[in-house]
Scaffold this active site. Sequence first.
Site, PDB file in Angstrom:
ATOM      1  N   ASP A  78       0.835  -1.201   0.000  1.00  0.00           N
ATOM      2  CA  ASP A  78       0.000   0.000   0.000  1.00  0.00           C
ATOM      3  C   ASP A  78       0.874   1.258   0.000  1.00  0.00           C
ATOM      4  O   ASP A  78       2.004   1.237   0.490  1.00  0.00           O
ATOM      5  CB  ASP A  78      -0.910  -0.028   1.249  1.00  0.00           C
ATOM      6  CG  ASP A  78      -2.088   0.922   1.110  1.00  0.00           C
ATOM      7  OD1 ASP A  78      -2.356   1.395  -0.016  1.00  0.00           O
ATOM      8  OD2 ASP A  78      -2.734   1.201   2.138  1.00  0.00           O
ATOM      9  N   ASN A 126     -10.639  -2.465  -5.416  1.00  0.00           N
ATOM     10  CA  ASN A 126      -9.908  -1.511  -6.268  1.00  0.00           C
ATOM     11  C   ASN A 126     -10.560  -1.497  -7.655  1.00  0.00           C
ATOM     12  O   ASN A 126     -10.789  -0.439  -8.248  1.00  0.00           O
ATOM     13  CB  ASN A 126      -8.441  -1.910  -6.461  1.00  0.00           C
ATOM     14  CG  ASN A 126      -7.597  -1.833  -5.197  1.00  0.00           C
ATOM     15  OD1 ASN A 126      -6.627  -2.566  -5.058  1.00  0.00           O
ATOM     16  ND2 ASN A 126      -7.946  -0.939  -4.274  1.00  0.00           N
TER      17      ASN A 126
HETATM   18  C1  IPE Z   1      -5.187  -2.751  -0.263  1.00  0.00           C
HETATM   19  O1  IPE Z   1      -4.887  -1.421  -0.403  1.00  0.00           O
HETATM   20  C2  IPE Z   1      -5.210  -3.404  -1.621  1.00  0.00           C
HETATM   21  C3  IPE Z   1      -3.918  -3.573  -2.258  1.00  0.00           C
HETATM   22  C4  IPE Z   1      -2.770  -3.281  -1.727  1.00  0.00           C
HETATM   23  C5  IPE Z   1      -3.953  -4.121  -3.589  1.00  0.00           C
HETATM   24  P1  IPE Z   1      -6.032  -0.313  -0.542  1.00  0.00           P
HETATM   25  O2  IPE Z   1      -5.365   0.977  -0.703  1.00  0.00           O
HETATM   26  O3  IPE Z   1      -6.998  -0.718  -1.614  1.00  0.00           O
HETATM   27  O4  IPE Z   1      -6.783  -0.441   0.854  1.00  0.00           O
HETATM   28  P2  IPE Z   1      -7.742   0.577   1.584  1.00  0.00           P
HETATM   29  O5  IPE Z   1      -8.737   1.066   0.564  1.00  0.00           O
HETATM   30  O6  IPE Z   1      -6.895   1.688   2.098  1.00  0.00           O
HETATM   31  O7  IPE Z   1      -8.369  -0.211   2.697  1.00  0.00           O
HETATM   32  C1  IPE Z   2      -1.413   0.414  -3.424  1.00  0.00           C
HETATM   33  O1  IPE Z   2      -1.253   1.785  -3.460  1.00  0.00           O
HETATM   34  C2  IPE Z   2      -1.579  -0.168  -4.802  1.00  0.00           C
HETATM   35  C3  IPE Z   2      -2.952  -0.558  -5.140  1.00  0.00           C
HETATM   36  C4  IPE Z   2      -3.941  -0.618  -4.294  1.00  0.00           C
HETATM   37  C5  IPE Z   2      -3.205  -0.931  -6.516  1.00  0.00           C
HETATM   38  P1  IPE Z   2      -2.483   2.780  -3.384  1.00  0.00           P
HETATM   39  O2  IPE Z   2      -2.889   3.127  -4.769  1.00  0.00           O
HETATM   40  O3  IPE Z   2      -3.561   2.233  -2.535  1.00  0.00           O
HETATM   41  O4  IPE Z   2      -1.800   4.020  -2.683  1.00  0.00           O
HETATM   42  P2  IPE Z   2      -2.424   4.976  -1.579  1.00  0.00           P
HETATM   43  O5  IPE Z   2      -2.977   4.109  -0.491  1.00  0.00           O
HETATM   44  O6  IPE Z   2      -3.489   5.761  -2.274  1.00  0.00           O
HETATM   45  O7  IPE Z   2      -1.285   5.799  -1.115  1.00  0.00           O
HETATM   46 MG    MG Z   3      -4.056   2.404  -0.576  1.00  0.00          MG
END
Ligand code: IPE
Ligand code: IPE
Ligand code: MG
Length: 318
Positions: A78, A126
Amino acid sequence: EEAIAAHGRLCYGRERNASARGAGRIVCRPECPNALIEANPLYPAAKLRIDELNAEERAVYATLKPERLPQHVAIIMDGNGRWAGHRSLKRFLGHQQGANSVQLVTETASRIGLPWLTLYAFSLENNLRRPRAEVNFLMRLLRTYLESNLQRMMDNNVRMKYIGRTHELPAEVQEKMRWAEQATAGNTGTTLTLALNYGGRSELVDAFRGLADEMKQKHITPAHITEEDIHRHLYTAHMPDPDLLIRTSGEMRLSNYLLWQIAYTEIFVTERLWPDFKGIHLLEAIAEYQLRERRYGGLSDSVGEVEENPDQITIVAN
Ligand code: IPE
Ligand code: IPE
Ligand code: MG
């Protein structure tokens, strides 16, 4: 196929390693995503490539107890968006940098002989909730990533697998995924599993559907369902449960990752954003993991025999 007809039936991808032996067994086709995968023996010395670690990694590795290395590490990658935001860059660039971390962490894992590495790359949520432009970019990034890193996967003896509702991903992405999986199928080092269009609850729904079908066919009643039956129908039926779950970027939540499998997994959350997470940080997380005492609901080894007879103790009503 004649032999299969005599002794069992072919799995067309729906059953998960059901009854591997005996008459009436289910036989997976070689390309079947459910084919039984034997776990590698824990850290066979011949596969260690410690000399390929960089100097900083080697220093951390030297502090680890080889007999207490995890078998399976799962990571919630993340913070790509935040990494980009801190630099006034577009989120896309954060994802691109994140893909680089995937490769570096995978290579370090393979050098220390970690048998299983499972990365949360793209959740079902996502897919549903992010802007189409971002989802499309992630799909394109995944294709490019697989294509441009295949040689490095081969060089590192990494075998690629996937979990999630991957059949819902765009056809050209699925094609590239299959290509990488097939090309690396003979590798015997780390199994890198990418969770793509993955959700823990949807995995359980899929498992219960599979189990319900099996129960109907075999006339099994609900009272006979065991934890093992549920495990057999999960996407991860062929893997041990994760020993260590790492989440980058500081969020203290599971975001629907491996809900069944992490019942007794040690959790390590770091403030570090995923694009800044490298092999050395994996080793540091493993060092921290080795300080934990896993009790599985039992008692600590340091608790000696209970001296008093608990029957003699008066229980005081509060
Ligand atoms: C979890 O991260 C999913 C992945 C790392 C693919 P998110 O960024 O989607 O999680 P939330 O929305 O903060 O819970
Ligand atoms: C994790 O990074 C990757 C995916 C969930 C695809 P994020 O896109 O969730 O990054 P933040 O949480 O917005 O920083
Ligand atoms: Mg995230």
